[in-house]
Design an enzyme around this catalytic site. Structure first.
Site, PDB file in Angstrom:
ATOM      1  N   HIS A 101       0.837  -1.120   0.123  1.00  0.00           N
ATOM      2  CA  HIS A 101      -0.020  -0.028   0.011  1.00  0.00           C
ATOM      3  C   HIS A 101       0.698   1.206   0.057  1.00  0.00           C
ATOM      4  CE1 HIS A 101      -2.364  -3.087   2.005  1.00  0.00           C
ATOM      5  NE2 HIS A 101      -3.421  -2.373   1.645  1.00  0.00           N
ATOM      6  N   ASP A 104       2.344   2.143   3.342  1.00  0.00           N
ATOM      7  CA  ASP A 104       3.233   0.961   3.937  1.00  0.00           C
ATOM      8  C   ASP A 104       4.668   1.450   3.550  1.00  0.00           C
ATOM      9  OD1 ASP A 104       0.991  -0.490   4.265  1.00  0.00           O
ATOM     10  OD2 ASP A 104       1.218  -1.870   2.640  1.00  0.00           O
ATOM     11  N   GLU A 232     -10.784  -6.570  -4.240  1.00  0.00           N
ATOM     12  CA  GLU A 232     -10.539  -7.794  -3.424  1.00  0.00           C
ATOM     13  C   GLU A 232     -11.709  -7.707  -2.625  1.00  0.00           C
ATOM     14  OE1 GLU A 232      -8.038  -8.669   0.631  1.00  0.00           O
ATOM     15  OE2 GLU A 232      -6.806  -8.017  -1.362  1.00  0.00           O
ATOM     16  N   GLU A 268      -9.013 -13.487  -1.302  1.00  0.00           N
ATOM     17  CA  GLU A 268      -8.055 -14.030  -0.004  1.00  0.00           C
ATOM     18  C   GLU A 268      -8.872 -15.115   0.617  1.00  0.00           C
ATOM     19  OE1 GLU A 268      -7.492 -12.056   4.366  1.00  0.00           O
ATOM     20  OE2 GLU A 268      -6.953 -10.857   2.689  1.00  0.00           O
ATOM     21  N   HIS A 271     -11.094 -14.197   3.754  1.00  0.00           N
ATOM     22  CA  HIS A 271     -12.263 -13.158   3.420  1.00  0.00           C
ATOM     23  C   HIS A 271     -13.438 -14.375   2.760  1.00  0.00           C
ATOM     24  CE1 HIS A 271      -9.905  -9.267   2.518  1.00  0.00           C
ATOM     25  NE2 HIS A 271      -9.834  -9.698   3.925  1.00  0.00           N
ATOM     26  N   ASP A 307     -10.755 -11.148  10.997  1.00  0.00           N
ATOM     27  CA  ASP A 307      -9.785 -11.565   9.922  1.00  0.00           C
ATOM     28  C   ASP A 307      -8.435 -11.692  10.822  1.00  0.00           C
ATOM     29  OD1 ASP A 307      -8.881 -11.825   7.359  1.00  0.00           O
ATOM     30  OD2 ASP A 307      -8.671  -9.921   6.806  1.00  0.00           O
TER      31      ASP A 307
END
Length: 439
Positions: A101, A104, A232, A268, A271, A307
């Site tokens: 990101h 990040d 996502e 994911e 998820h 998560d």
């Protein structure tokens, strides 16, 4: 440059009999399977955020992980140090890709000007490191959910100025991804959802995020980005109702805004668990809808409703996942990104290696088992037989639109059709799969 992980040089393949914890037992990057090397099949990536940004904090406790670069009072200098350590880790682990990101890799700063300057400065560094190491960017993205400005969403925010801020971040992150040779750009709507309909205009918010995605597609074509755009899916967390609940929901959204040919999905595992699906189901659905793009490899805990982002450790689960991917022809621009974090009690810096080595071996062994299932047609022969009737004249006429409800009703009465049930053989098939996995 001082080495942070000075105990090891490079992780290598030593085979199943090795007891070296810093060696691969199953992942041989150059082993050819179904015409491609393992490295080409798996396209492994390490994520920047969990691996180099998380300090071990949770809702009930402060950070437990010692990360020297996070203690630097000069945040930009700390980001430079983090880049050094990240590429040392990537290089020693031997993976070909990484993901990030925007915030990040660089501190956000106190203004949009600082954000852009800091981000471009670190992108310059990453570009040099990619040239030095040969490590490439699998995908980039923008974090439009952490800053308090996004507490009511980014593209779905009731304030268009927040929408514009999110557009600024995506603009810069897409341009950086293009510059760094990224093969995909990911859009995760971290707070694109709502807590209550009492203060929410759901139709308006869907239109807002639909327009945002159209703008992303327009910018992709404007800058000539050749990579794949990915959404996502996630059903909830941090909001109660997320607009990108699962693969099927995302496909409906894409169709609504005419984007089904422009955007695919990054799936994911955790998820899928939160959505009440198996990982295999989400991948099979994406493949059936022709929107399969990439994978965030991790696992959730069926007993927990959040998560957990644990590293994958089930060959049983991932063999079936790999089987679906191989059936679909494998990755094009996507790959397996480890969107996973060590546990907050795993405070030894080398726990990062143990976690990734184990997960990579799980995927490698799963790949080998799935390839065997595909080659031997372990399941496909039975599936083909089960649906063979649809290759008959009747089946083809139905699919080709040559029949109607009326003509079918007449046919059933004329021929007095009385189809007999046939066993689905689920238990037998499960036994066959286990024979392959444990052979």
């Amino acid at each position: 440059m001082t080495s942070y992980f000075d105990k090891i040089e490079k992780i290598s393949f030593e085979g199943e009999k090795s007891t070296n914890p810093f060696a691969f037992k199953h992942y041989d990057a150059n082993q050819v399977i179904l015409g491609k090397t393992m490295a080409e099949h798996l396209r492994l990536a390490v994520c920047y955020w969990h691996t180099f940004c998380w300090n071990g904090n949770d809702m009930f406790g402060l950070g437990s992980l010692e990360r020297s670069w996070q203690k630097n009072p000069n945040l930009l200098a700390g980001a430079e140090q983090k880049a050094d350590i990240a590429f040392e880790f990537l290089n020693k682990l031997g993976v070909p890709y990484y993901c990030f990101h925007d915030v990040d890799i660089a501190p956000e700063g106190n203004s949009v000007r600082e954000y852009v300057q800091n981000f471009h400065h670190i992108v310059d560094i990453l570009e040099r490191k990619q040239v030095e190491t040969g490590i490439q960017l699998l995908w980039g993205t923008a974090n439009c959910f952490t800053n308090p400005r996004y507490m009511s969403g980014a593209a779905t925010n009731p304030n268009p100025e927040v929408f514009a801020w999110a557009a600024t971040q995506v603009f810069n992150a897409m341009n950086a991804t293009q510059r760094l040779g990224g093969e995909n750009y990911v859009l995760w709507g971290g707070r694109e959802g709502y807590e209550t309909l009492l203060n929410t205009d759901l139709k308006r918010e869907r239109e807002q995020i639909g327009r945002f995605m159209q703008m992303v597609v327009e910018h992709k074509h404007k800058i000539g980005f050749k990579g794949t755009l990915l959404i996502e899916p996630k059903p909830q967390e941090p909001t109660k109702h997320q607009y990108d609940y699962d693969v099927a929901t995302v496909y409906g959204f894409l169709k609504q805004f005419g984007l089904e040919k422009e955007i695919k999905v990054n799936i994911e595992a955790n998820h899928a668990t939160l959505a009440g699906h198996t990982f295999q189901h989400e991948i099979a659905t994406a493949c059936a809808l022709d929107i399969f793009g990439s994978i965030d490899a991790n696992r959730g805990d069926p007993q927990l409703g959040w998560d957990t982002d644990q590293f994958p450790n089930s060959v049983e689960e991932n063999t079936l996942v790999m089987y679906e991917i191989l059936k679909h022809g494998g990755f094009t621009t996507g790959g397996f990104n480890f969107d996973a974090k060590i546990r907050r009690q795993s405070i030894d810096p080398y726990d990062l290696f143990y976690a990734h080595i184990g997960a990579i071996d799980v995927l490698a062994l799963s790949l080998k088992r799935a390839a065997k299932m595909l080659q031997e047609e372990t399941l496909q022969k039975i599936v083909n037989e089960r649906y063979a009737g649809w290759n008959s004249e009747l089946g083809q006429h139905i699919l080709q639109g040559k029949t109607s409800l009326e003509t079918l009703a007449q046919l059933v009465q004329q021929k007095d059709l009385a189809p007999k049930p046939v066993s689905g053989q689920q238990e037998y098939l499960e036994n066959l799969v286990n024979q392959v996995i444990y052979s």
